[in-house]
Design an enzyme around this catalytic site. Structure first.
Site, PDB file in Angstrom:
ATOM      1  CG  ASP A 232      -4.596   2.809  11.091  1.00 42.25           C
ATOM      2  OD1 ASP A 232      -5.605   3.454  11.476  1.00 42.25           O
ATOM      3  OD2 ASP A 232      -4.637   2.026  10.123  1.00 42.25           O
TER       4      ASP A 232
ATOM      5  NE  ARG B  17      -2.746   1.182   3.556  1.00 44.29           N
ATOM      6  CZ  ARG B  17      -3.694   1.433   4.477  1.00 44.29           C
ATOM      7  NH1 ARG B  17      -4.889   1.835   4.113  1.00 44.29           N
ATOM      8  NH2 ARG B  17      -3.431   1.248   5.752  1.00 44.29           N
TER       9      ARG B  17
END
Length: 556
Positions: free
Chosen positions: A459, A176
């Protein structure tokens, strides 16, 4: 620098290319002249379009602030109504994706992830990684070694090593890159910082595309934070250009798109269509999706949401999002991947741990029964229980050929309806958002982009939810379940209390990180306007710190 790769160096490609950081000795094989020429060529070819698309986002946002709600696009209705087109055949290593583990590309994480009992590993340069120069380059070094199955780490008396026993399945690696909105300010081309997305993609692809094919999978990516199908078209054009650049067969790349913005959920068919030579499916990025929902719709008090703990996948607007994603993916013959189980085992409290595991099991059962072809976990200890559920209820490699359509069309009303039965805002919810925001941003500034907080792996997405909820509640003077109105003074009082609790006894360096975190967080919670992403403003702090550490800058 002498190039070590056989691909041709474009004439004059390295003119006006500058690295404003040191190149570590263990990364000199990655930041070669040829690889940097590829980076610069991508920048010069695609960056203007990227900036235009980011500017177009602001136009959409302005209309949302005026009360124009998101909806399906009239101009692309023909794409949605055409039932004849599909995505490509599933790529090698992407047919069975029943459990995917995610995490940043630090060496220990990469080894543990690839040694775990999962189908794929999504290594993350975005929400779970602070993009310090060290982290970005170290991540690329680790992935280069991982693709070649040559990965070890000596940490004190312990040695971590990739398990390459004969016949053992090694999870398929998916990368990613950072979102289109993020820059890489350590690389300057023609006086302009390059795109973080293009840098992450380019260095990994250039060095690993052909080697990954030899290993039986391919150059695979997860694409984050998109808000329009033309942003997917940009990625498709980057992929096509990159494949031609290194003479790789067209369509070798595969990309899964995270549907984590409220704009993108109305354009899922279009996103798959734009990536149709490369699409591997869509993923439910649940926390970023909630963040986007509040950010886009939060100018109106009609869209107030309760405590984040109550905004579950059972909330009507969230379950509608899931339903439409699965239906869309399966109609186009690509994978529909479920959301994250962020739970971390609670080793010190068996009763609390069992309760947490029961919640994970219920969530994964919901996903597989809804029709998902796979799901995410954040910790290897969740692999067994998640696999057990998917193995029991998904007998084939995936569920793409199955249809679980109840015949009720998902409309913009279903996707936007904020009502959550029994939902309330509490003092505990305010304090939790403040605590998560302060802790996460302080850790992020210290270079740690994935933080265990209250036995959940937090996160950037969850910090963003905390930030936006507080901003929305204060802006609209929402009411607590006690009847008390949420005011600036009320939240500032809680903020000061949480700050003192978190910083008690810390050394001056760590305290400074919390001071900056409080400053950044407060600016958005209490201000009339807010930064699109908290990491945009915080990134400048990272660049300043990197500049202090750099001995020299390199002109290529």
């Amino acid at each position: 620098m002498a190039g070590s790769n056989p691909f041709p160096l474009p004439q004059d490609a390295l003119e006006n290319v500058e690295i404003r950081a040191d190149i570590p000795d263990n990364a000199k094989h990655l930041l070669t002249a040829d690889a940097l020429a590829f980076v610069a060529t991508l920048h010069r070819t695609f960056n203007e379009r990227r900036l235009q698309l980011l500017e177009a986002r602001q136009g959409v946002r302005a209309s949302r602030n005026k009360g124009v709600l998101p909806d399906f696009l009239r101009e692309t209705q023909y794409i949605r109504e055409d039932k004849t087109w599909t995505g490509p055949a599933l790529g090698p290593g992407l047919i069975d994706r029943r459990v995917e583990i995610t995490g940043p590309p630090d060496r220990k994480m990469v080894i543990n992830a690839l040694n775990s009992k999962v189908a794929t590993y999504m290594t993350d340069f975005e929400d779970s990684m602070t993009p310090t120069w060290h982290n970005v380059i170290d991540g690329q070094v680790n992935l280069y070694d991982a693709v070649r199955r040559d990965l070890t780490l000596v940490a004190g008396k312990k040695t971590y090593r990739l398990n390459t026993d004969s016949g053992r399945h090694i999870p398929t690696l998916i990368v990613r890159p950072r979102g289109w909105h993020l820059s890489e300010k350590h690389i300057i081309v023609d006086g302009v910082p390059i795109s973080g997305s293009l840098f992450d993609f380019a260095i990994y692809f250039y060095h690993n595309a052909k080697e990954s094919k030899k290993q039986g999978f391919g150059p695979y990516f997860y694409l984050p934070k998109m808000e329009h199908h033309l942003e997917a078209k940009l990625w498709a054009d980057v992929f096509s250009f990159a494949e031609a650049y290194i003479a790789l067969q067209r369509g070798t790349i595969r990309a899964t798109v995270l549907i984590e913005t409220i704009e993108a959920v109305f354009q899922m068919d279009e996103i798959i269509y734009q990536l149709r030579d490369y699409s591997a499916g869509l993923n439910c990025g649940r926390w970023d999706y909630i963040f986007s929902y509040i950010k886009v719709l939060g100018s109106s008090s009609e869209f107030l949401l309760p405590d984040r703990s109550q905004v579950t996948m059972k909330a009507p607007f969230m379950s509608s999002y899931v339903k439409l994603l699965i239906k869309t993916c399966h109609a186009r013959k690509v994978s529909a991947i479920g959301g994250m189980a962020a739970t971390i085992p609670i080793k010190t409290d068996p009763e609390a741990n069992q309760k947490a595991m029961d919640a994970v099991q219920a969530d994964k059962l919901r996903e597989v029964l809804a029709g998902h072809d796979g799901t995410w976990i954040a910790h290897p200890a969740l692999a067994d229980t998640t696999l057990e559920i998917f193995n029991k209820h998904m007998k084939g490699a995936n569920q793409i050929s199955s249809t679980k359509d109840d015949g009720i069309a998902v409309t913009n009303y279903h996707l936007l309806n904020p009502h959550i039965p029994g939902g309330v805002i509490t003092e505990a919810g305010i304090k939790l958002n403040l605590r998560i925001g302060l802790l996460y941003i302080a850790n992020w500034l210290e270079g740690v982009g994935c933080s265990p907080i209250n036995y959940l792996m937090e996160d950037a997405a969850t910090a963003e939810v905390s930030r936006m909820q507080l901003h929305q509640w204060v802006k609209h003077g929402a009411h607590l379940n006690s009847g008390k109105q949420i005011s600036v003074d009320l939240v500032k009082g809680f903020l000061d209390s949480e700050f003192e609790s978190l910083t008690k006894g810390l050394d001056s360096r760590k305290r400074a990180s919390f001071d900056k975190a409080k400053e950044l967080f407060s600016a958005d919670v209490f201000g009339n306007t807010f930064e699109e992403f908290i990491t945009l403003r915080a990134y400048d702090e990272i660049v300043k710190n990197d500049s202090k550490r750099a001995v020299s800058a390199s002109k290529i």
